[in-house]
Design a protein around this motif. Structure first.
Motif, short mmCIF file in Angstrom:
data_model
loop_
_atom_site.label_atom_id
_atom_site.label_comp_id
_atom_site.label_asym_id
_atom_site.label_seq_id
_atom_site.Cartn_x
_atom_site.Cartn_y
_atom_site.Cartn_z
N ALA A 171 0.82 -1.21 0.00
CA ALA A 171 0.00 0.00 0.00
C ALA A 171 0.86 1.26 0.00
N PRO A 208 -6.95 6.54 0.73
CA PRO A 208 -7.76 5.33 0.53
C PRO A 208 -7.38 4.54 -0.71
N ILE A 209 -6.93 5.22 -1.76
CA ILE A 209 -6.52 4.52 -2.97
C ILE A 209 -5.29 3.67 -2.71
N PHE A 212 -6.40 0.62 -0.75
CA PHE A 212 -7.14 -0.31 -1.59
C PHE A 212 -6.21 -1.10 -2.51
N ASP A 215 -5.52 -4.30 -0.97
CA ASP A 215 -6.67 -5.16 -0.71
C ASP A 215 -7.43 -5.56 -1.96
N VAL A 216 -7.05 -5.06 -3.11
CA VAL A 216 -7.86 -5.22 -4.31
C VAL A 216 -8.16 -6.68 -4.63
N TYR A 372 -15.53 -4.06 1.89
CA TYR A 372 -14.73 -4.07 0.66
C TYR A 372 -15.53 -3.48 -0.50
N THR A 375 -15.56 0.23 -0.02
CA THR A 375 -14.25 0.79 -0.31
C THR A 375 -13.96 0.77 -1.80
N LEU A 376 -14.41 -0.28 -2.48
CA LEU A 376 -14.24 -0.36 -3.93
C LEU A 376 -14.91 0.82 -4.62
N ASP A 378 -15.76 3.65 -3.22
CA ASP A 378 -15.10 4.87 -2.75
C ASP A 378 -13.86 5.17 -3.57
N THR A 379 -12.97 4.21 -3.66
CA THR A 379 -11.70 4.44 -4.35
C THR A 379 -11.90 4.62 -5.84
N ARG A 380 -12.89 3.95 -6.42
CA ARG A 380 -13.15 4.13 -7.85
C ARG A 380 -13.55 5.56 -8.14
#
Length: 434
Positions: A171, A208-209, A212, A215-216, A372, A375-376, A378-380
């Motif tokens: 990360a 956050p990116i 992620f 964790d992706v 998840y 968060t997916l 969010d980061t997108r």
């Protein structure tokens, strides 16, 4: 044969398929449990799962079929967040997947060994027993199983520790590179000095990116594998109790995401207010003196931030309370129906204790998978906003729609769009709560 008779026949057939002799001699209070666990809850779960799958396919089809303006390519960054993450961490992702898969058999041992201790080591009527050609008495056999359990716990802890440390390394490595790419592109812009939004972007919004990126792939594989391992263990002990573990899952899939989306909308509002406050303070700093007229909009922003955060707190704690209540319903089924099965001799006491212990860990991976998904999204959205900021034009990224709740002051709104085009994209996706 009436429809009700056919339904009861269906319940008897399903119960027989699960190895349970469901007949008129069964106590009356067991009947509604059997109907709920083996027919009603699975039917609802299949319906909800099918709906979510169809909705996901339609969203993907809409995303691919919606025409989008081609943005100017940015050196080192792909249009897709997944492609960018895999471009710089492909080998690390493969290693994290391998470590995640190794954790599954270790986890199963931590669930199976307590059952063996209760059922076998504490059964004094079968000792001594032969293990690898050696006769072991009860105490030695108990210590052997306890030693294996301790070893499994240590291995499981070391696996999680190593994986988390490596995820942190991935990360931070990706975050440093991503910040550098954004900073270089910003510096190459001749009008960069007029874009004060680069400070919160590089300091906060890229965090956050970076998280992620680690964790992706590893998180859904680890948590999904953990969920399936625990569920498989429950079904091995008793299929009916395994099905009982899924009873409240359809309700969680329906209610919790809807409530979470309301939290996400409030979080987007909070992010927008923080950015607007930053622009107001930056304008006042450039004036080199305190303008009395600037106190009112700043005070209004403070008040709006307080109002939004209070709503977020209320919703977040309501979701937590609701989830805790739904999670506590399943042990009620285990104690009542599982206790009846122990009395009837269908399962052993050790198996029931093991199922109860396994269910304590059942909700954790499910919650992680829910997080998840948030968060997916969010980061997108954050990634799309940053890309739009660097391209300095409002782009219809994905299935984004313009945000109708932007600041109402015309002059401030126009200046905000010029400095941060991604404001028009804030209304899309799901922003996870901070």
């Amino acid at each position: 044969m009436s429809l009700l008779d056919r339904y009861h026949l269906l319940v008897h057939d399903v119960a027989a398929a699960f190895g349970y002799d469901y007949n008129d001699a069964t106590p009356d209070w067991v009947h509604p449990f059997i109907h709920l666990i083996l027919v009603l809850a699975p039917a609802l779960l299949i319906t909800v799962g099918s709906y979510l799958a169809i909705r996901g396919i339609l969203k993907l089809w809409k995303y691919r079929s919606t025409p989008a303006l081609h943005t100017e390519p940015i050196r080192g960054l792909e249009k897709s967040l997944f492609k960018t993450v895999l471009r710089y961490s492909r080998s690390q992702q493969a290693l994290m997947i391998l470590v995640s898969l190794i954790a599954m058999p270790i986890l199963y041992l931590t669930l199976e060994l307590p059952k063996q201790i209760v059922n076998n080591a504490l059964d004094s009527g079968r000792f001594p027993i032969a293990i690898l050609g050696q006769d072991l008495d009860q105490v030695v056999f108990l210590m052997l199983l306890c030693g294996l359990y301790l070893l499994a716990i240590i291995l499981n802890g070391l696996n999680k520790y190593g994986l988390n440390v490596f995820k942190g390394y991935v990360a931070e490595r990706f975050l440093r590179r991503f910040r550098l790419l954004v900073y270089r592109h910003w510096r190459s812009d001749p009008d960069a000095r007029n874009q004060s939004e680069i400070i919160p972007i590089l300091a906060q919004e890229v965090e956050p990116i970076g998280g992620f990126a680690a964790d992706v792939l590893a998180l859904p594989i680890l948590q999904g594998g953990t969920l399936l391992t625990i569920l498989s263990f429950m079904f091995v002990q008793d299929p009916v109790l395994g099905a009982a573990a899924l009873t409240v899952l359809p309700i969680q899939l329906v209610l919790l995401p809807k409530l979470q989306r309301r939290v996400n909308a409030l979080s987007r509002t909070r992010i927008r207010e923080v950015r607007q406050l930053g622009r107001q303070l930056s304008d006042q700093l450039r004036e080199r003196q305190v303008n009395p007229a600037g106190l009112l909009p700043v005070s209004t922003s403070f008040r709006e931030l307080e109002r939004v955060r209070r709503k977020i707190f209320r919703l977040k704690f309501f979701i937590k309370a609701l989830n805790n209540f739904l999670t506590a319903l399943t042990p009620f089924l285990f104690y009542s129906l599982g206790g009846y099965f122990v009395i009837e001799g269908r399962i052993t006491l050790g198996a029931l204790v093991a199922v109860l212990a396994a269910h304590k860990d059942f909700s954790a991976p499910l919650k992680e998978l829910f997080n998840y998904y948030q968060t997916l999204e969010d980061t997108r959205i954050r990634y799309q906003e940053i890309m739009a900021f660097l391209n300095k034009s409002i782009q219809p990224l994905g299935h984004a729609q313009p945000d109708n709740t932007a600041p109402q002051e015309a002059g401030q709104f126009e200046r905000s769009k010029q400095r941060y085009p991604a404001l028009s994209l804030v209304g899309q996706g799901a922003i996870a709560t901070s």
